[in-house]
Design a protein around this motif. Structure first.
Motif, PDB file in Angstrom:
ATOM      1  N   LYS A  13       0.831  -1.207   0.000  1.00 34.47           N
ATOM      2  CA  LYS A  13       0.000   0.000   0.000  1.00 34.47           C
ATOM      3  C   LYS A  13       0.862   1.253   0.000  1.00 34.47           C
ATOM      4  O   LYS A  13       0.533   2.246  -0.658  1.00 34.47           O
ATOM      5  N   TYR A  27      -1.138   6.127  -6.368  1.00 38.82           N
ATOM      6  CA  TYR A  27      -2.480   5.573  -6.147  1.00 38.82           C
ATOM      7  C   TYR A  27      -2.805   5.616  -4.653  1.00 38.82           C
ATOM      8  O   TYR A  27      -1.976   5.224  -3.831  1.00 38.82           O
ATOM      9  N   ILE A  80      -5.742   1.603  -3.559  1.00 35.21           N
ATOM     10  CA  ILE A  80      -5.551   0.221  -3.976  1.00 35.21           C
ATOM     11  C   ILE A  80      -4.923  -0.588  -2.850  1.00 35.21           C
ATOM     12  O   ILE A  80      -4.251  -0.042  -1.974  1.00 35.21           O
ATOM     13  N   SER A 125      -4.834  -5.662  -5.495  1.00 34.63           N
ATOM     14  CA  SER A 125      -5.354  -4.941  -6.658  1.00 34.63           C
ATOM     15  C   SER A 125      -4.566  -5.310  -7.913  1.00 34.63           C
ATOM     16  O   SER A 125      -3.329  -5.396  -7.882  1.00 34.63           O
TER      17      SER A 125
END
Length: 342
Positions: A259, A267, A270, A274
């Motif tokens: 992450k 991003y 997500i 993902s």
């Protein structure tokens, strides 16, 4: 600093002189370059203006005071020169020679070398900063550790990149897959960067190490940038440089957190599971018929590797239109990477 490392590396006349001074259990204070300001920061001494040789520098170090040499290391200008830098200049050094060397390097643009007679340690000062000259044996011990790291990391990276190529063509790459490879790439490039510094310090002794480094790192520098462009929200080269810098500056453990890597790629929403859609720049650059700059044109036309794979068999003329020669060879190459027949 790199120029100073090269000037004092094994194989140079200056390094031979320093090794002789250490072996003779002597101390020394040597100023190289910015002669006018160095001479203005002291007084007395013996004007010499003689050609520089390692033996002469060694013999002159038997006297007290500093030795002043020109920037090109061709002339020894003064010996037994008494340096008097401003004592209020800040320094964390403790020994008299090292304190003087640090202060003179702040006052001038000279490279100032201090050899401690008691500790047999050589420090090189530039603008108040310093590095310690290590022996070849010490440097080689560090080199061997880095080579082991490079070899094991490259092997793991090759396996993961091969797996990634298959996942990309299957259209099932997750953020966890991507972040895992970025962590390997960062370890590899950081170790290579550290090895580069040691190669500079090894001088003539580092040629074989440089060849080993090239074999282990190869084109991974370009691969790293293409990977970022493939998966970042902003695929520009400028953004790839920013992301690489961010990866390099962050704590290594954070690159194992998908992450966090996702946020650094641009991003915010997500998870590690993902699915990521690569542009295909890395894969296309590995195909021989894709000329330099053509991968970007293909990506601009199709938008992603998967779009290319979906269209390449049914509509090869589209590749002709954007200037790809032998589109059938490109298709065959991609299918071979995929492990399937077109």
């Amino acid at each position: 600093m790199e120029e100073a490392m090269r000037a004092t590396a094994p194989g140079t006349a200056l390094r031979r002189a320093l090794d002789m001074i250490i072996a003779g259990h002597l101390g020394a204070l040597i100023c190289v370059g910015d002669v006018a300001h160095v001479l203005a920061s002291g007084n007395d001494g013996f004007p010499l203006n003689i050609s520089f040789t390692a033996n002469r520098l060694f013999e002159l170090s038997k006297m007290d005071g500093a030795i002043v040499i020109d920037k090109d290391l061709t002339q020894i200008l003064r010996a037994n020169f008494h340096l008097n830098p401003d004592p209020s200049l800040p320094t964390s050094e403790t020994g008299m020679r090292h304190r003087t060397a640090a202060r003179v390097s702040i006052l001038t643009d000279a490279m100032v070398i201090s050899v401690s007679e008691r500790r047999q340690v050589v420090n090189v000062y530039l603008d108040g900063r310093s590095f310690e000259i290590r022996t070849v044996q010490e440097l080689m011990g560090m080199v061997n550790q880095l080579l082991v790291t490079l070899q094991s990391t490259r092997q793991a990276l090759d396996r993961n990149l091969l797996r990634l190529s298959t996942l990309e063509l299957d259209n099932y790459v997750t953020l966890a897959d991507v972040s895992n490879i970025f962590s390997y790439l960062e370890v590899l490039m950081t170790a290579a960067e550290e090895l580069d510094d040691l190669i500079v310090q090894l001088g003539s002794e580092g040629r074989t190490i440089a060849m080993q480094r090239e074999q282990l790192v190869g084109d991974m520098d370009e691969e790293y940038t293409l990977m970022i462009r493939d998966y970042a929200h902003d695929s520009s080269e400028e953004n790839a440089k920013r992301v690489r810098k961010a990866f390099h500056n962050v704590d290594a453990s954070l690159l194992h957190q998908p992450k966090r890597v996702g946020r650094m790629l641009g991003y915010n929403d997500i998870t590690e599971d993902s699915v990521m859609a690569p542009l295909g720049l890395r894969t296309l650059n590995r195909v021989s018929v894709v000329r330099e700059g053509m991968a970007d044109k293909i990506v601009d036309e199709y938008g992603s590797l998967q779009e290319l794979m979906d269209d390449i068999e049914d509509n090869p003329e589209r590749l002709d239109d954007i200037g790809v020669k032998n589109p059938s060879i490109l298709a065959d190459s991609l299918y071979r990477m995929w492990g399937r027949k077109g």
